[in-house]
Design an enzyme around this catalytic site. Structure first.
Site, PDB file in Angstrom:
ATOM      1  CG  HIS A   1      31.559 -13.237  19.413  1.00 38.58           C
ATOM      2  ND1 HIS A   1      30.738 -13.035  20.338  1.00 38.58           N
ATOM      3  CD2 HIS A   1      32.106 -14.450  19.223  1.00 38.58           C
ATOM      4  CE1 HIS A   1      30.213 -14.060  21.548  1.00 38.58           C
ATOM      5  NE2 HIS A   1      31.459 -14.741  20.546  1.00 38.58           N
TER       6      HIS A   1
ATOM      7  CD  GLU B   1      32.584 -21.614  21.728  1.00 38.80           C
ATOM      8  OE1 GLU B   1      33.454 -20.599  22.405  1.00 38.80           O
ATOM      9  OE2 GLU B   1      32.971 -22.277  20.734  1.00 38.80           O
TER      10      GLU B   1
END
Ligand code: FAD
Ligand code: SIN
Length: 528
Positions: A237, A113
């Protein structure tokens, strides 16, 4: 043996609360309260996974460095080391509890990630949180020393102030909680209380967090006398699905980890080249979220495109089965074309200040998980470090409580909840109106890019609403909506106060009035 029905009260049944409960239940009788149902917190929603150094080519030092680079130097190094060095053990324990992590042969499959220099995320496809929540809940349900009570919305902590004779100290003895079925307020006392009530994401209009993420624990602790820190560090996000019906569906960062690219839907440009040419889509979350926001505002877009359709369809379906099915149901085939995405609030980096032993400022009160500020995340949380923090600090709280058990006395006589001066509300619309108003102005004035003027506007709105809500709270019987509204407002106030106090841009706090980063990183600590 204590004189109360339970030895320890835990507020919250997510990763942090249940980890603490399981560790305590070897010798103590534990009561776990949860608002709504037992899997209503963020834990069950986690997608990407849990970060841990498990590959021979990776090192703790790499993970520590990545965490501190993402956190823009605001992290406390001793906390970062403590959590990261305990990560492999936490994963082992989850495997013992039956979490079916994906494997590649005999080894755990590690995905990647943003902000991670190595593959180090263990996961259960793209629904890691669901598997973790299920395993923890099963273990808790099977444990005769743990009682789980869903449908209890805690209102406030019981402290020395609530003693029948005012003792004047902030010692915590449990909590008052609304039984959401009977409508009655119960008093749950214990020698030790652990706050594990999650974040405050729902203070924003657009958030990936579940409905109950209203900052209840942070607000309760603040009202009881705990310091809170770094509340301005609200994480957005970069890739929440843009859809007019489904408002808060996350498209995991692991999509970018496995090759997903971001494009401007009008110009077709792969724009991360302009914002972070080296790390591109795998830059830390604050950078990618700001880039998406900038593209959307600059070009007047509704969304940007996240595209992984260049990978083989089988690969995409295998790695992201939950997201694939969900999107297909909405008419989007991610194996064939791009996904429309927008940034949305995702994680509360700040919270109740705790030490490595999970102690708060108040005797008798420990805290763990997203409601805390432990020093791990600094100015921006590294992806998949959050569940990890829940496991490590859930354990740390349990360990410390057990170590000091003999010094913890039984609760004294305390007052019951007083309802003699309130009536049922005849104006529920006030609550709805204020909820909506807070979430809108927080999004517009206290979002990804801030200015002092916008923050002051928000502070002004908060002051007006606080008078109104306090008046309402003083006159009407509590409901979950009212409890949450009061806590949302309190959280909003703490966020705005902290944002106004930081005269620089660092990590998640970006303000046009102070674009530079100061040489020295300082926590924003608010004292009640
Ligand atoms: P939660 O799991 O949120 O649980 C809070 C508990 O407190 C709940 O039981 C709730 O009912 C209870 N509660 C709240 N208020 C009250 C009250 N007043 N009275 C009684 N009970 C109360 N992190 C990662 O590390 N990896 C990921 O892949 C990841 N993906 C994510 C995806 C999404 C969509 C979201 C929203 C978050 C994700 N995160 C991820 C973050 C992570 O899921 C959370 O930070 C973490 O689960 C928080 O756990 P917790 O135990 O602190 O709180
Ligand atoms: C995600 O899967 O993108 C979320 C991971 C996280 O919040 O740590």
């Amino acid at each position: 043996m204590s004189g109360t029905a339970y030895d320890v009260l835990i507020i919250g049944s997510g990763a942090a609360g249940l980890t603490a409960a399981l560790a305590l239940a070897e010798t103590k009788r534990v009561l776990v309260l949860a608002k709504g149902d037992l899997h209503s917190g963020s834990t069950a929603w986690a997608q990407g996974g849990i970060a841990a150094v498990l590959d021979a080519g990776d090192t703790f030092e790499n993970h520590i460095r990545d965490t501190m680079v993402a956190g823009a130097g605001l992290n406390r190094r001793e906390t970062v080391e403590f959590v990261i060095e305990n990560a492999p053990r936490s994963i082992e324990r989850l495997i013992e509890l039956g979490v079916p992590f994906n494997r590649e042969g005999k080894d755990l499959h590690l995905t990647r990630e943003g902000g991670h220099s190595h593959r180090r995320i263990v996961h259960v496809a793209d629904a890691t949180g669901w598997a973790v929540q299920a395993a923890l809940l099963k273990a808790a349900e099977d444990n005769p020393n743990i009682t789980l009570l869903p449908g209890r919305a805690c209102i406030d902590l019981v402290t020395g102030r609530h003693g029948e004779r005012f003792s004047g100290n902030g010692r915590v003895w449990g909590a008052y909680a609304l039984n959401e079925v009977t409508g009655k307020v119960e008093k749950h006392l214990a020698r030790a209380t652990v706050l594990a009530s999650g974040g405050a994401g729902r203070v924003y209009q657009f958030s990936t967090a579940p409905r109950g993420a209203t900052g209840d624990g942070i607000a309760m602790a603040w009202r009881a006398g705990c310091r809170v820190s770094n509340m301005e560090m609200m994480q957005f996000h970069p890739t929440c699905l843009y859809n007019l019906e489904v408002k808060n569906f996350l498209v995991t960062e692991a999509v970018r980890g496995e090759g997903g690219r971001l494009y401007n839907p009008v110009t077709g440009e792969r724009y991360m080249e302009k914002y972070d040419p080296e790390r591109m889509e795998l830059a830390p979350r604050d950078i990618v979220a700001r880039a998406n926001d900038d593209q959307i505002k600059r070009y007047g877009l509704d969304y940007v495109h996240l595209d992984i359709s260049h990978q083989p369809p089988e690969f995409v379906r295998e790695h992201f089965p939950t997201i694939y099915e969900k999107l297909l149901g909405l008419g989007i085939d991610m194996t064939k074309g791009p996904i429309p995405v927008v940034p949305a609030q995702h994680y509360t980096c700040g919270g109740v200040l705790i030490g490595l032993d999970a102690r708060t400022d108040l005797p008798g009160l420990w805290a763990a998980g997203e409601c805390t500020e432990s020093g791990l995340h600094g100015a921006n949380r590294l992806a998949s470090n959050s569940l990890l923090e829940c496991f490590v600090f859930g354990e740390a709280a349990a360990k410390d409580i057990l170590e000091c058990w003999d010094e913890l006395s039984d609760p004294p006589a305390t007052k019951d909840w007083d309802e003699s001066r309130v009536t049922d509300s005849d104006e529920e619309v006030v609550i709805k109106q204020n909820w909506t108003e807070i979430r809108r102005f927080m999004w517009n004035y206290v979002g990804i890019v801030r200015t002092t003027k916008r923050l002051e506007r928000a502070a002004h709105r908060i002051k007006l609403l606080t008078n109104e809500v306090d008046d309402y709270y003083g006159h009407f019987r509590v409901t979950t909506d009212l409890i949450e509204l009061r806590n949302l407002l309190q959280s909003a106030e703490l966020i705005v106060k902290s944002a106004l106090a930081r005269h620089e841009s660092r990590g998640l706090h970006f303000t046009l009035d102070y674009p530079e980063t100061l040489d020295q990183a300082r926590d924003t600590v608010l004292v009640p």
